[in-house]
Design an enzyme around this catalytic site. Structure first.
Site, PDB file in Angstrom:
ATOM      1  N   ASP A 121       6.268 -28.728 -16.131  1.00 20.48           N
ATOM      2  CA  ASP A 121       5.066 -28.538 -16.943  1.00 20.48           C
ATOM      3  C   ASP A 121       4.960 -29.770 -17.830  1.00 20.48           C
ATOM      4  OD1 ASP A 121       3.176 -27.969 -18.829  1.00 20.48           O
ATOM      5  OD2 ASP A 121       4.003 -26.028 -19.414  1.00 20.48           O
ATOM      6  N   VAL A 122       3.991 -30.645 -17.536  1.00 19.00           N
ATOM      7  CA  VAL A 122       3.939 -31.935 -18.238  1.00 19.00           C
ATOM      8  C   VAL A 122       3.688 -31.785 -19.746  1.00 19.00           C
ATOM      9  CG1 VAL A 122       3.141 -33.172 -16.174  1.00 19.00           C
ATOM     10  CG2 VAL A 122       1.455 -32.376 -17.856  1.00 19.00           C
ATOM     11  N   ALA A 167      -9.699 -35.957 -24.959  1.00 18.33           N
ATOM     12  CA  ALA A 167      -8.428 -36.309 -24.312  1.00 18.33           C
ATOM     13  C   ALA A 167      -8.613 -37.517 -23.391  1.00 18.33           C
ATOM     14  CB  ALA A 167      -7.892 -35.118 -23.510  1.00 18.33           C
ATOM     15  N   LYS A 168      -9.704 -37.528 -22.624  1.00 15.23           N
ATOM     16  CA  LYS A 168      -9.905 -38.608 -21.654  1.00 15.23           C
ATOM     17  C   LYS A 168     -10.222 -39.934 -22.345  1.00 15.23           C
ATOM     18  CE  LYS A 168      -9.035 -36.468 -17.807  1.00 15.23           C
ATOM     19  NZ  LYS A 168      -7.676 -36.679 -17.247  1.00 15.23           N
ATOM     20  N   GLY A 211       0.890 -34.208 -11.389  1.00  5.89           N
ATOM     21  CA  GLY A 211      -0.252 -33.564 -10.744  1.00  5.89           C
ATOM     22  C   GLY A 211      -0.305 -33.961  -9.276  1.00  5.89           C
ATOM     23  N   TYR A 239     -11.783 -31.933 -23.434  1.00  5.05           N
ATOM     24  CA  TYR A 239     -11.492 -32.809 -22.290  1.00  5.05           C
ATOM     25  C   TYR A 239     -11.996 -34.240 -22.537  1.00  5.05           C
ATOM     26  CZ  TYR A 239     -11.405 -33.993 -17.221  1.00  5.05           C
ATOM     27  OH  TYR A 239     -11.174 -34.559 -15.983  1.00  5.05           O
TER      28      TYR A 239
HETATM   29  P1  NAP Z   1      -6.601 -30.753  -9.390  1.00  8.71           P
HETATM   30  O1  NAP Z   1      -6.902 -30.790  -7.933  1.00  8.71           O
HETATM   31  O2  NAP Z   1      -6.851 -29.521 -10.169  1.00  8.71           O
HETATM   32  O3  NAP Z   1      -5.077 -31.237  -9.577  1.00  8.71           O
HETATM   33  C1  NAP Z   1      -4.460 -31.245 -10.817  1.00  8.71           C
HETATM   34  C2  NAP Z   1      -3.005 -30.895 -10.593  1.00  8.71           C
HETATM   35  O4  NAP Z   1      -2.332 -30.901 -11.877  1.00  8.71           O
HETATM   36  C3  NAP Z   1      -2.834 -29.491 -10.001  1.00  8.71           C
HETATM   37  O5  NAP Z   1      -1.868 -29.494  -8.987  1.00  8.71           O
HETATM   38  C4  NAP Z   1      -2.380 -28.692 -11.216  1.00  8.71           C
HETATM   39  O6  NAP Z   1      -1.624 -27.551 -10.889  1.00  8.71           O
HETATM   40  C5  NAP Z   1      -1.537 -29.729 -11.931  1.00  8.71           C
HETATM   41  N1  NAP Z   1      -1.266 -29.359 -13.324  1.00  8.71           N
HETATM   42  C6  NAP Z   1      -2.089 -28.713 -14.192  1.00  8.71           C
HETATM   43  N2  NAP Z   1      -1.469 -28.529 -15.364  1.00  8.71           N
HETATM   44  C7  NAP Z   1      -0.212 -29.045 -15.227  1.00  8.71           C
HETATM   45  C8  NAP Z   1       0.910 -29.131 -16.077  1.00  8.71           C
HETATM   46  N3  NAP Z   1       0.873 -28.657 -17.348  1.00  8.71           N
HETATM   47  N4  NAP Z   1       2.042 -29.716 -15.623  1.00  8.71           N
HETATM   48  C9  NAP Z   1       2.101 -30.200 -14.364  1.00  8.71           C
HETATM   49  N5  NAP Z   1       1.063 -30.148 -13.497  1.00  8.71           N
HETATM   50  C10 NAP Z   1      -0.082 -29.572 -13.928  1.00  8.71           C
HETATM   51  O7  NAP Z   1      -7.404 -31.909 -10.160  1.00  8.71           O
HETATM   52  P2  NAP Z   1      -7.934 -33.328  -9.676  1.00  8.71           P
HETATM   53  O8  NAP Z   1      -9.400 -33.191  -9.528  1.00  8.71           O
HETATM   54  O9  NAP Z   1      -7.109 -33.885  -8.581  1.00  8.71           O
HETATM   55  O10 NAP Z   1      -7.696 -34.152 -11.016  1.00  8.71           O
HETATM   56  C11 NAP Z   1      -6.619 -35.076 -11.192  1.00  8.71           C
HETATM   57  C12 NAP Z   1      -6.863 -35.836 -12.485  1.00  8.71           C
HETATM   58  O11 NAP Z   1      -8.103 -36.542 -12.397  1.00  8.71           O
HETATM   59  C13 NAP Z   1      -6.985 -34.942 -13.722  1.00  8.71           C
HETATM   60  O12 NAP Z   1      -6.380 -35.574 -14.832  1.00  8.71           O
HETATM   61  C14 NAP Z   1      -8.474 -34.840 -13.923  1.00  8.71           C
HETATM   62  O13 NAP Z   1      -8.783 -34.555 -15.266  1.00  8.71           O
HETATM   63  C15 NAP Z   1      -8.923 -36.212 -13.486  1.00  8.71           C
HETATM   64  N6  NAP Z   1     -10.333 -36.281 -13.072  1.00  8.71           N
HETATM   65  C16 NAP Z   1     -10.798 -35.503 -12.046  1.00  8.71           C
HETATM   66  C17 NAP Z   1     -12.140 -35.606 -11.689  1.00  8.71           C
HETATM   67  C18 NAP Z   1     -12.734 -34.801 -10.575  1.00  8.71           C
HETATM   68  O14 NAP Z   1     -13.973 -34.851 -10.417  1.00  8.71           O
HETATM   69  N7  NAP Z   1     -11.982 -34.072  -9.791  1.00  8.71           N
HETATM   70  C19 NAP Z   1     -12.982 -36.479 -12.387  1.00  8.71           C
HETATM   71  C20 NAP Z   1     -12.471 -37.224 -13.424  1.00  8.71           C
HETATM   72  C21 NAP Z   1     -11.139 -37.131 -13.754  1.00  8.71           C
HETATM   73  P3  NAP Z   1      -2.424 -26.150 -10.770  1.00  8.71           P
HETATM   74  O15 NAP Z   1      -3.345 -26.279  -9.607  1.00  8.71           O
HETATM   75  O16 NAP Z   1      -1.348 -25.136 -10.576  1.00  8.71           O
HETATM   76  O17 NAP Z   1      -3.161 -26.000 -12.086  1.00  8.71           O
END
Ligand code: NAP
Length: 254
Positions: A64-65, A158-159, A14, A155
């Site tokens: 694709d993870v 999973a978390k 990601g 979600y």
């Molecule tokens: P984000 O900006 O949406 O980034 C996630 C990245 O993962 C995107 O580049 C996405 O690509 C990629 N991705 C999705 N499915 C994938 C797959 N099957 N294989 C490879 N890459 C894939 O999200 P973020 O907010 O930075 O979140 C990062 C992590 O932190 C996630 O695990 C999220 O659940 C966790 N988190 C986020 C928050 C928050 O408030 N933002 C809070 C708690 C936890 P696409 O854009 O093409 O889908």
């Protein structure tokens, strides 16, 4: 560049998203070579190019993870490019929110396979090299949603599972010099939370104002807030910290 990760190789899944890109950039500025693994190849290339432009070393790897063979291939590509693997951070993630009576099989499997299967696949592949090296750091991205959140049966399960995975792997891999921890962010301003606001039918600025008011520290979470804690967990100052989940949410939430 402060050099604390010179000679180290980090793989960030990601790595083209909000938190993943901030983490990859932080590692690169600390001197690590970074593999940016993401399903969004164009964006991964752009993050890698940005790192190279500032004098760092990075390589984008499309993957694709949720596909175990694709995850294995990504680790193999990283190893053939950089020769070792010291740090694994699993940030790849999606949300498919819905109240349980509307949640489809696809919503359930998509989220579980991306977060849980994806992290398992990378951790299993990475530990082969890390155990041989007798050195490794892994950080999994959990969330405050692990404590329960309306509309997120998939979600939150999973978390919470990722916290258990970190504890279990910390026990199994600790004797080989490997630390495994989880970070559980609260709100962070990224594409993911922008999409959440849209799903709730809220203007993103109004959504952020509401979050800010509810956050004890009165700070709106940004990707670098999470990257800073990940960097701590991937450094040697935290060598006695393993199997833990650190909530990074501007307040307790854990
Ligand atoms: P984000 O900006 O949406 O980034 C996630 C990245 O993962 C995107 O580049 C996405 O690509 C990629 N991705 C999705 N499915 C994938 C797959 N099957 N294989 C490879 N890459 C894939 O999200 P973020 O907010 O930075 O979140 C990062 C992590 O932190 C996630 O695990 C999220 O659940 C966790 N988190 C986020 C928050 C928050 O408030 N933002 C809070 C708690 C936890 P696409 O854009 O093409 O889908």
């Amino acid at each position: 560049m402060d050099g604390r990760m010179v000679g180290k190789v980090a793989l960030v899944t990601g790595g083209s998203g909000g938190i993943g890109a901030a983490t990859a950039e932080r590692f690169a500025s600390d001197g690590a070579a970074v593999a940016i693994v993401d399903i969004n190849e164009a964006q991964a290339d752009s993050v890698a190019a940005g790192i190279a432009a500032t004098g760092g070393t990075a390589r984008a790897i499309a993957c694709d993870v949720s596909d175990i063979a694709s995850a294995e291939a990504a680790v193999a590509t990283c190893l053939s490019a950089f020769g070792r693997l010291d740090v694994l951070v699993c940030c790849a993630g999606i949300v498919r929110d819905n109240l349980v009576f509307r949640m489809t099989d696809e919503d359930w499997h998509g989220v579980l396979e991306t977060h849980l299967t994806g992290t398992f696949a990378f951790a299993r592949a990475a530990q082969r090299t890390m155990t041989e090296q007798r050195y490794g750091k892994m950080v999994f991205l959990s969330s405050v949603s692990a404590l329960g959140n309306r509309g997120q049966t998939n979600y939150s399960a999973a978390k919470a599972g990722l916290q258990a995975m970190a504890r279990t792997l910390a026990i199994e891999l600790g004797p080989f010099g490997i630390n495994v921890n989880a970070v559980a962010p609260g709100f962070v301003e990224t594409a993911m939370t922008r999409a959440t606001a849209a799903r709730l039918g809220m203007d993103f600025d109004a959504f952020k104002a509401q979050v800010l008011e509810q956050t004890p520290r009165r700070i709106l979470g940004q990707p670098h807030h999470i990257a800073n804690v990940i960097a701590f967990l991937c450094g040697d100052e935290s060598e006695y910290v393993s199997g833990q989940t650190i909530y990074v949410a501007g307040g307790p939430r854990g």
